[in-house]
Design a protein around this motif. Structure first.
Motif, PDB file in Angstrom:
ATOM      1  N   PRO A   6       1.041  -7.555  -5.669  1.00 22.93           N
ATOM      2  CA  PRO A   6       2.128  -7.459  -6.655  1.00 22.93           C
ATOM      3  C   PRO A   6       2.243  -6.074  -7.292  1.00 22.93           C
ATOM      4  O   PRO A   6       3.341  -5.649  -7.644  1.00 22.93           O
ATOM      5  N   GLN A   7       1.135  -5.366  -7.435  1.00 25.03           N
ATOM      6  CA  GLN A   7       1.209  -4.015  -8.003  1.00 25.03           C
ATOM      7  C   GLN A   7       1.980  -3.087  -7.070  1.00 25.03           C
ATOM      8  O   GLN A   7       2.806  -2.286  -7.517  1.00 25.03           O
ATOM      9  N   LEU A   8       1.725  -3.192  -5.787  1.00 23.20           N
ATOM     10  CA  LEU A   8       2.427  -2.364  -4.814  1.00 23.20           C
ATOM     11  C   LEU A   8       3.905  -2.725  -4.760  1.00 23.20           C
ATOM     12  O   LEU A   8       4.761  -1.854  -4.646  1.00 23.20           O
ATOM     13  N   GLN A   9       4.217  -3.998  -4.886  1.00 27.83           N
ATOM     14  CA  GLN A   9       5.617  -4.419  -4.892  1.00 27.83           C
ATOM     15  C   GLN A   9       6.341  -3.859  -6.107  1.00 27.83           C
ATOM     16  O   GLN A   9       7.493  -3.430  -6.016  1.00 27.83           O
ATOM     17  N   GLY A  10       5.674  -3.841  -7.255  1.00 29.71           N
ATOM     18  CA  GLY A  10       6.274  -3.269  -8.458  1.00 29.71           C
ATOM     19  C   GLY A  10       6.536  -1.782  -8.300  1.00 29.71           C
ATOM     20  O   GLY A  10       7.593  -1.277  -8.679  1.00 29.71           O
TER      21      GLY A  10
ATOM     22  N   ALA B  85       6.989  -0.215  -5.495  1.00 32.21           N
ATOM     23  CA  ALA B  85       8.072  -0.052  -4.524  1.00 32.21           C
ATOM     24  C   ALA B  85       9.427  -0.279  -5.194  1.00 32.21           C
ATOM     25  O   ALA B  85      10.399   0.423  -4.905  1.00 32.21           O
ATOM     26  N   GLY B  86       9.505  -1.232  -6.103  1.00 33.61           N
ATOM     27  CA  GLY B  86      10.752  -1.490  -6.822  1.00 33.61           C
ATOM     28  C   GLY B  86      11.146  -0.318  -7.701  1.00 33.61           C
ATOM     29  O   GLY B  86      12.310   0.075  -7.761  1.00 33.61           O
ATOM     30  N   ILE B  87      10.165   0.266  -8.386  1.00 34.44           N
ATOM     31  CA  ILE B  87      10.432   1.428  -9.233  1.00 34.44           C
ATOM     32  C   ILE B  87      10.893   2.603  -8.382  1.00 34.44           C
ATOM     33  O   ILE B  87      11.854   3.297  -8.720  1.00 34.44           O
ATOM     34  N   ALA B  88      10.198   2.831  -7.261  1.00 35.31           N
ATOM     35  CA  ALA B  88      10.572   3.936  -6.377  1.00 35.31           C
ATOM     36  C   ALA B  88      11.987   3.736  -5.831  1.00 35.31           C
ATOM     37  O   ALA B  88      12.767   4.691  -5.749  1.00 35.31           O
ATOM     38  N   GLN B  89      12.336   2.513  -5.478  1.00 35.59           N
ATOM     39  CA  GLN B  89      13.676   2.233  -4.952  1.00 35.59           C
ATOM     40  C   GLN B  89      14.735   2.488  -6.010  1.00 35.59           C
ATOM     41  O   GLN B  89      15.784   3.073  -5.731  1.00 35.59           O
ATOM     42  N   ALA B  90      14.466   2.066  -7.253  1.00 31.63           N
ATOM     43  CA  ALA B  90      15.433   2.272  -8.334  1.00 31.63           C
ATOM     44  C   ALA B  90      15.646   3.758  -8.600  1.00 31.63           C
ATOM     45  O   ALA B  90      16.778   4.217  -8.788  1.00 31.63           O
ATOM     46  N   ARG B  91      14.571   4.517  -8.596  1.00 30.27           N
ATOM     47  CA  ARG B  91      14.704   5.961  -8.828  1.00 30.27           C
ATOM     48  C   ARG B  91      15.410   6.649  -7.670  1.00 30.27           C
ATOM     49  O   ARG B  91      16.208   7.563  -7.875  1.00 30.27           O
ATOM     50  N   ALA B  92      15.114   6.215  -6.456  1.00 30.68           N
ATOM     51  CA  ALA B  92      15.797   6.792  -5.294  1.00 30.68           C
ATOM     52  C   ALA B  92      17.298   6.489  -5.355  1.00 30.68           C
ATOM     53  O   ALA B  92      18.121   7.351  -5.029  1.00 30.68           O
ATOM     54  N   ASP B  93      17.651   5.283  -5.791  1.00 34.01           N
ATOM     55  CA  ASP B  93      19.069   4.934  -5.938  1.00 34.01           C
ATOM     56  C   ASP B  93      19.736   5.815  -6.986  1.00 34.01           C
ATOM     57  O   ASP B  93      20.866   6.264  -6.814  1.00 34.01           O
ATOM     58  N   ASP B  94      19.036   6.072  -8.100  1.00 30.59           N
ATOM     59  CA  ASP B  94      19.580   6.942  -9.148  1.00 30.59           C
ATOM     60  C   ASP B  94      19.808   8.356  -8.631  1.00 30.59           C
ATOM     61  O   ASP B  94      20.838   8.978  -8.892  1.00 30.59           O
TER      62      ASP B  94
END
Length: 104
Positions: A39-43, A45-54
């Motif tokens: 779950p830590q890695l999934q979190g 990955a979610g943060i990285a995806q959100a920043r990449a989208d920004d």
């Protein structure tokens, strides 16, 4: 560019996999399975995806202004500041494949 990156990664994986053999493949597959369920890695990955989208949205908006587009929104002046990405819930990773296909 995305196709080139994919093909480069695929080629490198194929060559390294062919040299490593079946035992190493099974070991890497086990590590992948452990990592995707963390779950830590999934979190992260979610943060990285959100920043990449920004970043992608920011680049797209800058490209629209710099290309001299005739769209009214693209002719605005000044800069846009994006708020920092915040994640309130874990990303939905159920659409991801359970395991990579076996190498034949």
């Amino acid at each position: 560019m995305a196709k080139f990156s994919f093909l480069l990664g695929f080629g490198a994986g194929y060559v390294l996999g062919a040299k490593a053999g079946r035992e190493r493949y099974e070991q890497i597959l086990g590590l992948w399975s452990d990592a995707k369920d963390n779950p830590q890695l999934q979190g992260l990955a979610g943060i990285a995806q959100a920043r990449a989208d920004d970043v992608l949205d920011s680049v797209k908006s800058k490209m629209g202004r710099d290309t001299g587009s005739d769209l009214p929104a693209a002719r605005s002046t000044g800069t846009t500041t994006l708020p920092p990405a915040t994640i309130t819930e874990s990303p939905d990773l159920t659409a991801l494949p359970a395991d990579p296909p076996p190498v034949v």
